[in-house]
Design an enzyme around this catalytic site. Structure first.
Site, PDB file in Angstrom:
ATOM      1  N   HIS A   1      25.434   2.925 -29.802  1.00  0.00           N
ATOM      2  CA  HIS A   1      24.225   3.728 -29.580  1.00  0.00           C
ATOM      3  C   HIS A   1      24.324   5.049 -30.326  1.00  0.00           C
ATOM      4  O   HIS A   1      25.386   5.408 -30.843  1.00  0.00           O
ATOM      5  CB  HIS A   1      24.002   3.961 -28.074  1.00  0.00           C
ATOM      6  CG  HIS A   1      25.151   4.642 -27.373  1.00  0.00           C
ATOM      7  ND1 HIS A   1      25.396   5.994 -27.487  1.00  0.00           N
ATOM      8  CD2 HIS A   1      26.118   4.158 -26.546  1.00  0.00           C
ATOM      9  CE1 HIS A   1      26.443   6.310 -26.740  1.00  0.00           C
ATOM     10  NE2 HIS A   1      26.914   5.210 -26.176  1.00  0.00           N
TER      11      HIS A   1
ATOM     12  N   ASP B   1      26.698   8.410 -15.094  1.00  0.00           N
ATOM     13  CA  ASP B   1      25.703   9.041 -15.969  1.00  0.00           C
ATOM     14  C   ASP B   1      24.545   9.420 -15.053  1.00  0.00           C
ATOM     15  O   ASP B   1      23.784   8.557 -14.611  1.00  0.00           O
ATOM     16  CB  ASP B   1      25.273   8.036 -17.043  1.00  0.00           C
ATOM     17  CG  ASP B   1      24.282   8.633 -18.046  1.00  0.00           C
ATOM     18  OD1 ASP B   1      23.692   9.692 -17.752  1.00  0.00           O
ATOM     19  OD2 ASP B   1      24.088   8.020 -19.110  1.00  0.00           O
TER      20      ASP B   1
ATOM     21  N   GLU C   1      26.565  12.396 -26.552  1.00  0.00           N
ATOM     22  CA  GLU C   1      27.128  11.420 -25.623  1.00  0.00           C
ATOM     23  C   GLU C   1      27.792  10.228 -26.297  1.00  0.00           C
ATOM     24  O   GLU C   1      27.364   9.088 -26.110  1.00  0.00           O
ATOM     25  CB  GLU C   1      26.033  10.934 -24.679  1.00  0.00           C
ATOM     26  CG  GLU C   1      24.728  10.521 -25.375  1.00  0.00           C
ATOM     27  CD  GLU C   1      23.674  10.072 -24.373  1.00  0.00           C
ATOM     28  OE1 GLU C   1      23.961   9.153 -23.603  1.00  0.00           O
ATOM     29  OE2 GLU C   1      22.572  10.643 -24.375  1.00  0.00           O
TER      30      GLU C   1
ATOM     31  N   TYR D   1      33.100   1.270 -25.761  1.00  0.00           N
ATOM     32  CA  TYR D   1      32.902   0.219 -24.764  1.00  0.00           C
ATOM     33  C   TYR D   1      33.582  -1.051 -25.272  1.00  0.00           C
ATOM     34  O   TYR D   1      33.232  -1.552 -26.345  1.00  0.00           O
ATOM     35  CB  TYR D   1      31.410  -0.043 -24.535  1.00  0.00           C
ATOM     36  CG  TYR D   1      30.615   1.244 -24.387  1.00  0.00           C
ATOM     37  CD1 TYR D   1      30.442   1.838 -23.143  1.00  0.00           C
ATOM     38  CD2 TYR D   1      30.072   1.878 -25.519  1.00  0.00           C
ATOM     39  CE1 TYR D   1      29.733   3.031 -23.019  1.00  0.00           C
ATOM     40  CE2 TYR D   1      29.371   3.067 -25.398  1.00  0.00           C
ATOM     41  CZ  TYR D   1      29.204   3.650 -24.151  1.00  0.00           C
ATOM     42  OH  TYR D   1      28.518   4.829 -24.038  1.00  0.00           O
TER      43      TYR D   1
ATOM     44  N   ASP E   1      21.276  15.759 -17.982  1.00  0.00           N
ATOM     45  CA  ASP E   1      21.756  14.410 -18.326  1.00  0.00           C
ATOM     46  C   ASP E   1      23.245  14.515 -18.646  1.00  0.00           C
ATOM     47  O   ASP E   1      23.619  14.977 -19.716  1.00  0.00           O
ATOM     48  CB  ASP E   1      20.950  13.904 -19.547  1.00  0.00           C
ATOM     49  CG  ASP E   1      21.258  12.460 -19.900  1.00  0.00           C
ATOM     50  OD1 ASP E   1      22.035  11.818 -19.170  1.00  0.00           O
ATOM     51  OD2 ASP E   1      20.715  11.986 -20.917  1.00  0.00           O
TER      52      ASP E   1
ATOM     53  N   HIS F   1      20.009  12.548 -27.758  1.00  0.00           N
ATOM     54  CA  HIS F   1      18.535  12.579 -27.790  1.00  0.00           C
ATOM     55  C   HIS F   1      18.076  13.949 -27.336  1.00  0.00           C
ATOM     56  O   HIS F   1      18.823  14.697 -26.712  1.00  0.00           O
ATOM     57  CB  HIS F   1      17.977  11.481 -26.879  1.00  0.00           C
ATOM     58  CG  HIS F   1      18.599  11.478 -25.503  1.00  0.00           C
ATOM     59  ND1 HIS F   1      18.172  12.295 -24.493  1.00  0.00           N
ATOM     60  CD2 HIS F   1      19.657  10.781 -24.981  1.00  0.00           C
ATOM     61  CE1 HIS F   1      18.913  12.096 -23.407  1.00  0.00           C
ATOM     62  NE2 HIS F   1      19.840  11.190 -23.683  1.00  0.00           N
TER      63      HIS F   1
ATOM     64  N   GLU G   1      29.127  12.938 -21.836  1.00  0.00           N
ATOM     65  CA  GLU G   1      27.812  13.457 -22.249  1.00  0.00           C
ATOM     66  C   GLU G   1      27.587  14.873 -21.733  1.00  0.00           C
ATOM     67  O   GLU G   1      27.771  15.151 -20.548  1.00  0.00           O
ATOM     68  CB  GLU G   1      26.707  12.537 -21.699  1.00  0.00           C
ATOM     69  CG  GLU G   1      25.303  13.051 -21.951  1.00  0.00           C
ATOM     70  CD  GLU G   1      24.232  12.044 -21.550  1.00  0.00           C
ATOM     71  OE1 GLU G   1      24.462  11.247 -20.633  1.00  0.00           O
ATOM     72  OE2 GLU G   1      23.152  12.065 -22.181  1.00  0.00           O
TER      73      GLU G   1
ATOM     74  N   HIS H   1      23.070   0.917 -19.599  1.00  0.00           N
ATOM     75  CA  HIS H   1      22.185   1.470 -18.574  1.00  0.00           C
ATOM     76  C   HIS H   1      22.306   0.690 -17.261  1.00  0.00           C
ATOM     77  O   HIS H   1      21.313   0.338 -16.625  1.00  0.00           O
ATOM     78  CB  HIS H   1      20.733   1.522 -19.074  1.00  0.00           C
ATOM     79  CG  HIS H   1      20.478   2.674 -19.995  1.00  0.00           C
ATOM     80  ND1 HIS H   1      19.298   2.844 -20.677  1.00  0.00           N
ATOM     81  CD2 HIS H   1      21.253   3.734 -20.345  1.00  0.00           C
ATOM     82  CE1 HIS H   1      19.367   3.954 -21.416  1.00  0.00           C
ATOM     83  NE2 HIS H   1      20.545   4.500 -21.224  1.00  0.00           N
TER      84      HIS H   1
ATOM     85  N   ARG I   1      32.149   7.030 -21.618  1.00  0.00           N
ATOM     86  CA  ARG I   1      31.152   7.874 -22.280  1.00  0.00           C
ATOM     87  C   ARG I   1      31.316   9.288 -21.733  1.00  0.00           C
ATOM     88  O   ARG I   1      31.650   9.466 -20.556  1.00  0.00           O
ATOM     89  CB  ARG I   1      29.731   7.347 -22.025  1.00  0.00           C
ATOM     90  CG  ARG I   1      28.637   8.191 -22.670  1.00  0.00           C
ATOM     91  CD  ARG I   1      27.289   7.440 -22.778  1.00  0.00           C
ATOM     92  NE  ARG I   1      26.651   7.165 -21.514  1.00  0.00           N
ATOM     93  CZ  ARG I   1      26.542   5.956 -20.984  1.00  0.00           C
ATOM     94  NH1 ARG I   1      27.021   4.899 -21.609  1.00  0.00           N
ATOM     95  NH2 ARG I   1      25.949   5.778 -19.808  1.00  0.00           N
TER      96      ARG I   1
ATOM     97  N   HIS J   1      14.618  11.536 -22.002  1.00  0.00           N
ATOM     98  CA  HIS J   1      14.553  11.247 -23.437  1.00  0.00           C
ATOM     99  C   HIS J   1      13.308  11.999 -23.902  1.00  0.00           C
ATOM    100  O   HIS J   1      12.199  11.471 -23.850  1.00  0.00           O
ATOM    101  CB  HIS J   1      14.456   9.746 -23.703  1.00  0.00           C
ATOM    102  CG  HIS J   1      15.683   9.009 -23.242  1.00  0.00           C
ATOM    103  ND1 HIS J   1      15.689   7.678 -22.924  1.00  0.00           N
ATOM    104  CD2 HIS J   1      16.955   9.425 -23.047  1.00  0.00           C
ATOM    105  CE1 HIS J   1      16.904   7.310 -22.543  1.00  0.00           C
ATOM    106  NE2 HIS J   1      17.690   8.357 -22.607  1.00  0.00           N
TER     107      HIS J   1
ATOM    108  N   ASP K   1       0.814  -1.219   0.000  1.00  0.00           N
ATOM    109  CA  ASP K   1       0.000   0.000   0.000  1.00  0.00           C
ATOM    110  C   ASP K   1       0.853   1.278   0.000  1.00  0.00           C
ATOM    111  O   ASP K   1       0.396   2.336   0.419  1.00  0.00           O
ATOM    112  CB  ASP K   1      -0.962  -0.008   1.189  1.00  0.00           C
ATOM    113  CG  ASP K   1      -0.220  -0.117   2.504  1.00  0.00           C
ATOM    114  OD1 ASP K   1       1.011  -0.308   2.476  1.00  0.00           O
ATOM    115  OD2 ASP K   1      -0.861  -0.004   3.571  1.00  0.00           O
TER     116      ASP K   1
END
Ligand code: GLY
Ligand code: MN
Ligand code: MN
Length: 463
Positions: free
Chosen positions: A371, A281, A405, A409, A292, A375, A429, A264, A427, A382, A60
């Site tokens: 990738h 990130d 970004e 990898y 971001d 975005h 960004e 991610h 990365r 996003h 709940d």
């Protein structure tokens, strides 16, 4: 304790002097957005939007409530169990809100409700009714309207209610009702508007960016071998909340070592080890606007030769991509630049073999960079808005905000490259606003070159 109180106060007062898009300024801008939206709707139509429902976390208890982005954009209203109806040309009022009525017992347990009376007085709407009366009133608002605009397919329960209201109008045809004859998707109209940020929205995004930049620096200063990924996540959250942000814009990624190769990664429960990089990130949400940011830095405070070689390729790709961003350049162009720079860099290091042009054509670089370069960014991380127009990558325009970004990898099991390169994920960004003449990086306050990062990390107090 006294010191902490002081920090909280200074964060608050830092925001007080700024003309941020909240309260009455937000309601005025939302009214303007509604007028624009209604001017783009078909004649004789009605648009219906639902507030986001509460979502159960366990038994709940619920997740912290967050308004639906489109609903917020058009109303500034942050309570659940509400419906907004836009009825262009309706003489008795074009904007009608249904919201929870005042309720002493509910308010005792869960906090103050605005109620229809105050909502009508503050939100610059024409009418407000208790949501408990919606089934009686809404079919009447639909009657004589030809088209119904809704965000179909978003909330099943709301879709069902819209159908129910339509059925009610249909059941009254013999009494002279004239039910709508078509449904139109509402999302594309709103999302095209959301792509272009106003001055007020940009100021909020700059605030979110500044808070997030401080958080990244705080996390870099807190990194040390023996600590865990979640310790750095705690540093991020601390800075977010001490600055008035109530939540991260998305689950923070704190990925040490090979975890950085999981795009991610959110487990954030592994130890930091000397010799490894950490990829963070993370960005806060501030007054409904997202930042971001990604930075990658060494636990030890010093990049190894291999780490620096790869890092400098990603950095070059990111800087060159940002350099081409201005009105008129197609949205895919920065991505194409990152692909070219990364492929050339990997060939130079011997990690890819062949001519860069061929390796781009065959998409060989995708083993390392799988990738897109970025975005849209705004109320959602996003953010809404199409990437294409008339079947092709759309041109960038002033007021758009996009992340850039790129990354490299190298999976632990990538047997095609020598061992010393494996398990490295990098990365970088930033959030880029397109201006009339070029662009502005909203997130430039975080160290980015290896030299800048090493200089900041040298300030750490040895543990
Ligand atoms: N933070 C998610 C992304 O960069 O797309
Ligand atoms: Mn991003
Ligand atoms: Mn990100």
């Amino acid at each position: 304790m006294a010191k902490q109180t002081k920090v909280a106060e200074s964060a608050r007062s830092a925001n007080e002097g700024k003309a941020l898009l909240t309260g009455s300024a937000l309601y005025e801008e939302a009214a303007l957005r509604r007028r624009t939206l209604m001017s783009r709707m078909k004649k004789n139509s009605i648009a219906l939007l639902s507030a986001a429902p509460q979502r159960t976390r366990s038994h709940d208890t619920e997740y912290t409530y967050r308004q639906d982005s489109d609903f917020y954009y058009l109303s500034g209203f942050t309570e659940d169990d509400a419906v907004l109806a836009l009825i262009p040309g309706r003489t008795q009022g074009e904007v009608v809100l249904f919201c929870q009525p005042k309720d002493k017992l509910k308010e005792l347990w869960n906090g103050t409700l605005t109620g229809p009376q105050l909502a009508k007085a503050t939100l610059l709407i024409d009418d407000a009714y208790p949501i408990t009366e919606i089934d009686t009133i809404l079919p009447g608002l639909m009657d004589e309207r030809t088209s119904i605009y809704t965000c179909m397919g978003r909330e099943n329960r709301f879709d069902e209610r819209v159908m129910q209201w339509l059925k009610t109008v249909r059941s009254k045809v013999r009494q002279g009702a004239n039910p709508p004859t078509e449904f139109v998707m509402l999302d594309p109209l709103i999302h095209e508007m959301r792509l272009f940020k106003s001055k007020g929205e940009i100021a909020l995004m700059q605030e979110a960016a500044d808070i997030s930049a401080r958080a990244h620096k705080r996390a870099m200063l807190a990194a040390n071998a023996g600590r865990y990924e979640y310790h750095l996540e705690a540093e991020l959250l601390h800075e977010f909340m001490m600055s008035g942000s109530r939540a991260p814009a998305y689950n923070s990624i704190v990925a040490a070592g090979a975890n950085a190769c999981i795009l991610h990664y959110i487990n954030n429960n592994q130890p930091l080890r000397n010799g490894d990089l950490v990829l963070i990130d993370a960005g806060c949400e501030y007054e409904y606007y997202a930042a971001d940011i990604t930075r990658t830095f060494p636990v030890s405070g010093r990049f190894s030769k291999e780490q620096k070689a790869l890092y400098d390729i990603v950095l070059k790709a990111q800087l060159e991509a940002i350099k081409v961003m201005r009105p008129g350049v197609i949205r895919d162009e920065p991505h194409n630049v990152t692909v070219r720079v990364i492929t050339e860099g990997l060939v130079e290091l011997g990690l890819l073999v062949g001519k860069p042009a061929d390796l781009i054509k065959s998409a060989a670089y995708r083993d390392f960079y799988m990738h897109g370069a970025g975005h849209w960014l705004g109320i959602d991380v996003h953010d809404a808005g199409t990437n294409q127009k008339a079947g092709a990558s759309r041109p960038l325009e002033a007021g758009m905000v996009m992340t850039i970004e790129p990354g490299i990898y190298i999976a632990l099991d990538n047997k095609k490259v020598p061992k010393k390169w494996r398990g490295i994920g990098i990365r970088i960004e930033d959030d880029v606003l397109i201006t009339r003449t070029g662009n502005r990086v909203l997130t430039s306050a975080v160290p980015k070159t290896t030299e800048e990062i090493e200089a900041l990390m040298a300030l750490r107090i040895p543990s």
